[in-house]
Design a protein around this motif. Structure first.
Motif, PDB file in Angstrom:
ATOM      1  N   VAL A  60      27.931   3.649 -23.816  1.00  0.00           N
ATOM      2  CA  VAL A  60      26.611   3.765 -24.432  1.00  0.00           C
ATOM      3  C   VAL A  60      25.948   5.005 -23.850  1.00  0.00           C
ATOM      4  N   CYS A  61      25.511   5.878 -24.722  1.00  0.00           N
ATOM      5  CA  CYS A  61      24.905   7.133 -24.303  1.00  0.00           C
ATOM      6  C   CYS A  61      23.434   7.131 -24.687  1.00  0.00           C
ATOM      7  N   THR A  62      22.580   7.433 -23.712  1.00  0.00           N
ATOM      8  CA  THR A  62      21.135   7.423 -23.973  1.00  0.00           C
ATOM      9  C   THR A  62      20.553   8.843 -23.940  1.00  0.00           C
ATOM     10  N   CYS A  63      21.445   9.829 -23.988  1.00  0.00           N
ATOM     11  CA  CYS A  63      20.961  11.212 -23.991  1.00  0.00           C
ATOM     12  C   CYS A  63      20.291  11.529 -25.334  1.00  0.00           C
ATOM     13  N   ARG A  81      28.243  19.108 -26.237  1.00  0.00           N
ATOM     14  CA  ARG A  81      29.412  19.155 -27.117  1.00  0.00           C
ATOM     15  C   ARG A  81      29.856  20.605 -27.296  1.00  0.00           C
ATOM     16  N   GLY A  82      28.861  21.467 -27.500  1.00  0.00           N
ATOM     17  CA  GLY A  82      29.163  22.892 -27.661  1.00  0.00           C
ATOM     18  C   GLY A  82      29.834  23.466 -26.422  1.00  0.00           C
ATOM     19  N   LYS A  83      29.359  23.001 -25.262  1.00  0.00           N
ATOM     20  CA  LYS A  83      29.912  23.520 -24.001  1.00  0.00           C
ATOM     21  C   LYS A  83      31.184  22.809 -23.576  1.00  0.00           C
ATOM     22  N   GLY A  84      31.481  21.678 -24.242  1.00  0.00           N
ATOM     23  CA  GLY A  84      32.676  20.920 -23.874  1.00  0.00           C
ATOM     24  C   GLY A  84      32.493  20.141 -22.584  1.00  0.00           C
ATOM     25  N   LEU A  85      31.249  19.733 -22.287  1.00  0.00           N
ATOM     26  CA  LEU A  85      30.977  19.006 -21.037  1.00  0.00           C
ATOM     27  C   LEU A  85      30.536  17.566 -21.300  1.00  0.00           C
ATOM     28  N   PRO A  86      30.935  16.637 -20.409  1.00  0.00           N
ATOM     29  CA  PRO A  86      30.506  15.249 -20.564  1.00  0.00           C
ATOM     30  C   PRO A  86      29.067  15.048 -20.084  1.00  0.00           C
ATOM     31  N   CYS A  87      28.403  13.983 -20.542  1.00  0.00           N
ATOM     32  CA  CYS A  87      27.068  13.657 -20.044  1.00  0.00           C
ATOM     33  C   CYS A  87      27.195  12.604 -18.943  1.00  0.00           C
ATOM     34  N   GLU A  88      26.097  12.314 -18.277  1.00  0.00           N
ATOM     35  CA  GLU A  88      26.132  11.376 -17.144  1.00  0.00           C
ATOM     36  C   GLU A  88      26.540   9.968 -17.555  1.00  0.00           C
ATOM     37  N   CYS A  89      26.111   9.564 -18.766  1.00  0.00           N
ATOM     38  CA  CYS A  89      26.385   8.193 -19.213  1.00  0.00           C
ATOM     39  C   CYS A  89      27.885   7.889 -19.220  1.00  0.00           C
ATOM     40  N   PRO A 112      31.714   3.715 -15.509  1.00  0.00           N
ATOM     41  CA  PRO A 112      31.995   2.563 -16.377  1.00  0.00           C
ATOM     42  C   PRO A 112      31.045   1.387 -16.105  1.00  0.00           C
ATOM     43  N   ALA A 113      30.537   1.295 -14.888  1.00  0.00           N
ATOM     44  CA  ALA A 113      29.619   0.191 -14.565  1.00  0.00           C
ATOM     45  C   ALA A 113      28.340   0.305 -15.385  1.00  0.00           C
ATOM     46  N   ILE A 114      27.855   1.531 -15.528  1.00  0.00           N
ATOM     47  CA  ILE A 114      26.658   1.757 -16.356  1.00  0.00           C
ATOM     48  C   ILE A 114      26.939   1.309 -17.790  1.00  0.00           C
ATOM     49  N   ALA A 115      28.128   1.678 -18.269  1.00  0.00           N
ATOM     50  CA  ALA A 115      28.488   1.328 -19.642  1.00  0.00           C
ATOM     51  C   ALA A 115      28.452  -0.177 -19.840  1.00  0.00           C
TER      52      ALA A 115
END
Ligand SMILES: [Zn+2]
Length: 577
Positions: free
Chosen positions: A196-199, A208-216, A220-223
């Motif tokens: 689940v992403c809250t960004c 996405r453009g930079k090819g980088l993941p977000c913190e969410c 896996p515990a957050i998820a």
């Protein structure tokens, strides 16, 4: 065991049909099954007959398909029609891994608009394949966006398919399975295949453009903590989405953690406000295909980049993977199917309804006078090319013309009428044939005298001294051409009765036989990127009174003008020339 001539012929016909349907190789079991089914009275003797049947199948399989077809025609001339259908189906390539009797295809339109020629192509190919392999076709309304979908569109799609003659074996909605889809969503998160992403949308776009993941994504515990909140309906709209755990640096941007669920506030046509968390097409399509038992999922080439995602979702959930097959989209030059181009014209009132004859919707094709059989033949004639070429509209017209030409009565219509006074013409009654070769379409009686009308275009070509033939009436020689009140007025005298090849032969309307009439002529809706303001020409003129006897929906060919569908007692719509 001795076998009588009739039984032998009967078995041969079954074997030949089976063989022609299977690339020249008849299957012994299928032939035996068909034989028992057709002649149950011989069931007790089947054991003794089997060696005979095997021998016949063996003999037939040894000859070429072409010879098998000839032999079949010779033994059973009645099978020609069935044979033709088989040939038509064979234009479609074999499906990889297809098993006779086990193929399941599906047509999954989103009920967010009226079905168009592109839908027709998909539905027809899906159905043809289901039939080719004696399988099943599922119609699945892919309804997971309450903001775009309406009951009206489910109905329009069902009606369009019915008109096309596409008969699904099963009809369902993706939304029927919403609980199941939620469960698979939870499961995928639990398996660490999604999060689940809250960004914010901007952050997601940037990363996405930079090819980088977000913190969410990282923990896996957050998820797991968020999954309850997500499916427990505790987030607001735009506050959270579920994203696939792909690869943010993947060359294929479709794999950069695409959205699988989003929260949409809106009244769903089937489920009302009960559901807020909706799967995206990317998530719903593979799950639905898999659980519905679809063996071969056909979709247009524009989804090609998303095939990897389709399989990755099924892989992580350990669900059965259907075969995915792509085909090219269908649209015509100047008649776009895209809602982006059509919707604004409807919204601003330029186009009044979805069956406007300029549109590529099935309702429009119907209103224009196309027959569904022509659409099917046309679609199958395109075969299975992947090239994104736009076939000429004339190709579809040619299929339609071939079908309606023998059944359309011929009548006269004169556009922008010009009067013709024929000196010396006696009042006479002529019997006109409604069709040049089919007498069953009847005749009509017309009283013609010294005042007639011809079309303004024909009149414009006339000079004093010109001789023309009034079709099925008589020749006239022009003695005067005048312009009166903006319309041409022709004076003529009756000529001889010999029809010379060099003479223009024109249609006419007798003075006492006039119906004021108009024909709507649809033209290209777009020229390049611009709406064509002349996309609907209206031809006004006179038709023969016989036209009032035709009911709406009837077809007619106005001689030297074109094929039309009668819309009401004063209007026809041109199908094509
Ligand atoms: Zn995030």
């Amino acid at each position: 065991m001795p076998i009588d001539a009739d039984t032998e012929k009967f078995i041969k016909v079954i074997a030949l049909k089976n063989s022609v349907e299977h690339d020249g190789k008849a299957q012994v079991d299928a032939v035996i099954a068909k034989f028992i089914g057709s002649k149950p009275e011989l069931r007790s003797q089947i054991k003794a007959l089997i060696p005979e049947i095997k021998a016949m199948v063996h003999e037939i399989n040894a000859i070429s398909v072409a010879d098998q077809k000839l032999l079949l025609e010779e033994l059973a001339p009645g099978e020609t029609a069935a044979k033709k259908r088989t040939e038509q189906q064979l234009q479609l390539p074999q499906l990889e891994g297809a098993v006779h009797g086990k193929v399941v295809t599906r047509f999954p339109p989103e009920p967010n608009g009226y079905p168009h020629i592109g839908h027709a192509k998909a539905a027809i190919i899906d159905e043809e394949y289901a039939h080719l392999y004696a399988g099943r076709l599922i119609l699945r309304f892919d309804d997971t966006n309450p903001l775009k979908e309406k009951l009206e569109y489910y109905d329009a799609i069902a009606e369009g398919l019915e008109w096309l003659g596409v008969k699904p074996d099963i009809v369902k909605n993706t939304s029927d399975d919403i609980d199941l889809l939620h469960n698979y969503g939870r499961k995928l998160i639990e398996l660490d295949g999604a999060y689940v992403c809250t960004c914010s949308q901007n952050t997601i776009h940037d990363l996405r453009g930079k090819g980088l993941p977000c913190e969410c994504r990282q923990d896996p515990a957050i998820a797991l903590e968020r999954v309850e909140k997500m499916f427990g309906d505790l987030y607001d709209q735009n506050e959270a989405i579920v994203r696939f755990k792909g690869d943010m640096a993947d060359q294929n941007t479709a794999m950069r953690d695409p959205a699988l669920f989003r929260i949409i506030e809106g009244e769903h046509p089937k489920l009302g406000n009960k559901v807020r968390v909706w799967p995206t097409y990317d998530f719903a399509a593979p799950i639905e295909d898999s659980i519905d038992g679809v063996t071969h999922a056909l979709r247009t080439k524009e989804y090609e980049l998303r095939n990897a995602l389709y399989f990755a979702i099924l892989e992580r959930l350990k669900l059965r993977k259907p075969h995915l097959i792509e085909f090219s989209r269908l649209e015509f030059e100047g008649i776009p199917v895209s809602k982006r181009k059509i919707r604004p014209l409807i919204d601003n009132g330029t186009i009044k309804s979805w069956d406007d004859p300029r549109l590529p919707t099935l309702a429009a094709f119907r209103k224009r006078g196309f027959v569904p059989e022509a659409i099917r033949k046309f679609v199958l004639s395109l075969g299975f090319t992947l090239a994104e070429t736009k076939p000429p509209f004339e190709a579809l017209e040619a299929f339609n013309r071939k079908i309606i030409d023998p059944i359309s009565p011929r009548l006269f219509f004169v556009k922008n009428p010009a009067e013709v006074r024929v000196q010396g013409a006696r009042e006479m009654e002529v019997m006109l044939k409604n069709h040049p070769t089919d007498a069953t379409l009847g005749t009509r009686k017309v009283k013609a005298g010294d005042l007639l009308y011809i079309s303004g275009d024909d009149a414009a070509n006339l000079k004093v001294g010109t001789e023309i033939r009034l079709i099925e009436l008589f020749n006239i020689k022009i003695t005067g051409v005048d312009l009166r009140n903006g319309a041409l007025s022709i004076a003529a005298k009756v000529g001889d009765d010999e029809i010379r090849q060099s003479m223009p032969k024109v249609q006419w309307i007798a003075k006492n036989d006039i119906v004021e009439y108009k024909v709507l002529i649809p033209k290209e809706l777009y020229i390049g990127e611009e709406y064509n303001t002349n996309s609907l020409e209206i031809a006004r003129g006179f038709a023969e009174s016989f036209v009032s006897r035709l009911k709406p929906d009837a077809r007619v060919q106005f001689v030297r003008f074109g094929f039309c569908r009668i819309d009401d007692d004063q209007t026809a719509i041109m199908t094509h020339r």
